[in-house]
Design an enzyme around this catalytic site. Structure first.
Site, PDB file in Angstrom:
ATOM      1  N   LEU A  10       0.836  -0.959  -0.045  1.00 41.72           N
ATOM      2  CA  LEU A  10      -0.251  -0.143  -0.069  1.00 41.72           C
ATOM      3  C   LEU A  10       0.864   1.112  -0.061  1.00 41.72           C
ATOM      4  O   LEU A  10       0.246   2.390  -0.036  1.00 41.72           O
ATOM      5  CB  LEU A  10      -1.121   0.115   1.351  1.00 41.72           C
ATOM      6  CG  LEU A  10      -1.964  -1.200   1.161  1.00 41.72           C
ATOM      7  CD1 LEU A  10      -2.999  -0.901   2.393  1.00 41.72           C
ATOM      8  CD2 LEU A  10      -2.622  -1.617   0.041  1.00 41.72           C
ATOM      9  N   GLN A  12       4.005   3.797  -1.822  1.00 37.42           N
ATOM     10  CA  GLN A  12       3.931   4.724  -2.973  1.00 37.42           C
ATOM     11  C   GLN A  12       4.167   3.957  -4.604  1.00 37.42           C
ATOM     12  O   GLN A  12       3.497   3.826  -5.238  1.00 37.42           O
ATOM     13  CB  GLN A  12       5.236   5.661  -3.046  1.00 37.42           C
ATOM     14  CG  GLN A  12       5.402   6.527  -4.027  1.00 37.42           C
ATOM     15  CD  GLN A  12       6.622   7.257  -4.079  1.00 37.42           C
ATOM     16  OE1 GLN A  12       7.654   6.931  -3.597  1.00 37.42           O
ATOM     17  NE2 GLN A  12       7.007   8.341  -4.834  1.00 37.42           N
ATOM     18  N   TYR A 142      19.019   6.639   5.807  1.00 39.82           N
ATOM     19  CA  TYR A 142      18.365   5.842   4.868  1.00 39.82           C
ATOM     20  C   TYR A 142      19.464   5.252   3.527  1.00 39.82           C
ATOM     21  O   TYR A 142      19.310   4.369   3.305  1.00 39.82           O
ATOM     22  CB  TYR A 142      17.587   7.011   3.978  1.00 39.82           C
ATOM     23  CG  TYR A 142      16.734   6.626   2.796  1.00 39.82           C
ATOM     24  CD1 TYR A 142      15.607   5.663   2.717  1.00 39.82           C
ATOM     25  CD2 TYR A 142      16.871   6.953   1.492  1.00 39.82           C
ATOM     26  CE1 TYR A 142      14.909   5.150   1.580  1.00 39.82           C
ATOM     27  CE2 TYR A 142      16.352   6.823   0.336  1.00 39.82           C
ATOM     28  CZ  TYR A 142      15.256   5.784   0.557  1.00 39.82           C
ATOM     29  OH  TYR A 142      14.517   5.350  -0.683  1.00 39.82           O
TER      30      TYR A 142
HETATM   31  N1  SER Z   1      12.093   9.159  -3.235  1.00 46.08           N
HETATM   32  C1  SER Z   1      13.301   8.804  -2.102  1.00 46.08           C
HETATM   33  C2  SER Z   1      13.212   9.499  -0.954  1.00 46.08           C
HETATM   34  O1  SER Z   1      13.233  10.981  -1.417  1.00 46.08           O
HETATM   35  C3  SER Z   1      14.527   8.500  -2.685  1.00 46.08           C
HETATM   36  O2  SER Z   1      14.958   7.127  -2.808  1.00 46.08           O
HETATM   37  O3  SER Z   1      13.496   9.199   0.044  1.00 46.08           O
END
Ligand code: SER
Length: 316
Positions: A10, A12, A142
């Site tokens: 669910l 993006q 991340y």
């Molecule tokens: N779209 C993602 C982000 O901005 C990049 O991997 O975290």
């Protein structure tokens, strides 16, 4: 890919990936799963749906085994800004979830896909036309997760023979499911605000270039890579893919071709700006083109026409 379990369905990417794969492979063969939010989502009606929290390894196994899946597409993860705000939770979900899903793929002999990101690069990576193989020293949680994830997926391939494959996605733009907690999200929000208020206040500064891609190209990339002949792949985790690179002024100028009154101003968010500054301006997708025929159909102008048309159809 005959029977596929999608985690984070669910989210993006998952929301649209499941719809497209149900069309291609048959609704019953695509098992959508998500931690929560299933109550009123159409995906839960159009084919099998199961609740899975990816930090629960047993539950992933149970569902994968129940449906006898041969492929796992592991999409459950926190995006960059959310991860930066809560690094320990990001480690738990992004790394804990990944190794749990990889273990199930190993035990049940499944093919495996998980997305990496332009976030896997850092300030010491070459900024322009960033090569496939280069320095990767990200400075965000991340990014640390993404690099570790790439290495872990390659490890499962070399050590256990799990057929792991991945791409480094740029910012993904779509009119369907808005992203949550990413750094590139501005490039989605700007279209909504252009239609609603003819004005957008950007949290990313002018002159900040990042790679982007329209969602239909991203979905094709996932499916094409998974269907590619494994013997042709010299790389696995993960391939650079991109379709365009622009800064907020560039996308605003493109929108202005359709909405001449549209204006953009800036209220820069220091955290997301710092993340964006640490990422490449543009990455080089040559390896993906050569090894499995990656191509993108949408550039900025074609994407803008489609985004504005589809959002208007949605009543935005
Ligand atoms: N779209 C993602 C982000 O901005 C990049 O991997 O975290």
């Amino acid at each position: 890919m005959k029977r596929v379990l999608v985690t984070g369905a669910l989210g993006q990417i998952g929301t649209e990936l499941v719809v497209k794969m149900r069309e291609i492979y048959g609704a019953d063969n695509i098992i959508a799963s998500n931690r929560s939010g299933q109550e009123d989502h159409t995906l839960t009606q159009s084919g099998p749906f199961e609740v899975i929290d990816v930090t629960d390894a047993k539950r992933i196994f149970e569902v994968a085994d129940k449906y006898k899946v041969d492929t796992i597409m592991h999409m459950a993860a926190l995006l960059s800004a959310t991860a930066e705000n809560n690094p320990l939770l990001a480690w738990e979900i992004n790394m804990g979830g990944l190794i749990n899903a990889l273990e199930v793929a190993r035990e049940l002999n499944c093919q495996f896909f998980t997305p990496s990101s332009i976030g896997a690069f850092g300030p010491s990576s070459p900024k322009d036309n960033t090569p496939q193989d280069t320095i990767q020293r990200p400075v965000t949680m991340y990014g640390v997760n993404k690099v570790a994830g790439e290495l872990l997926c390659d490890y499962y391939y070399h050590k256990f023979g799990v057929d792991t494959r991945g791409v480094r996605f740029p910012g993904l733009i779509s009119y369907v499911q808005p992203p949550g907690g990413g750094t590139t999200d501005y490039a989605v929000h700007i279209y909504y605000e252009a239609l609603r208020h003819k004005k957008y206040t950007s949290y990313i500064d002018k002159g900040t270039y990042m790679d982007m891609m329209y969602m239909p190209d991203a979905l094709n990339a996932i499916i094409d890579l998974m269907e590619a002949d494994g013997d042709r792949l010299k790389h696995r985790n993960a391939f650079n893919v991109t379709a365009m690179s622009f800064d907020p002024e560039g996308i605003a100028a493109e929108i202005r071709k359709h909405i001449p009154e549209f204006t953009i101003d800036y209220k820069v968010d220091p955290m997301r700006q710092a993340i964006a500054n640490s990422w490449p301006n543009s990455i080089d997708p040559t390896a993906a083109i050569e090894e499995w025929g990656f191509k993108a159909e949408y550039d900025l102008s074609r994407m803008t026409v489609d985004m504005l048309t589809k959002l208007k159809e949605k009543g935005i």
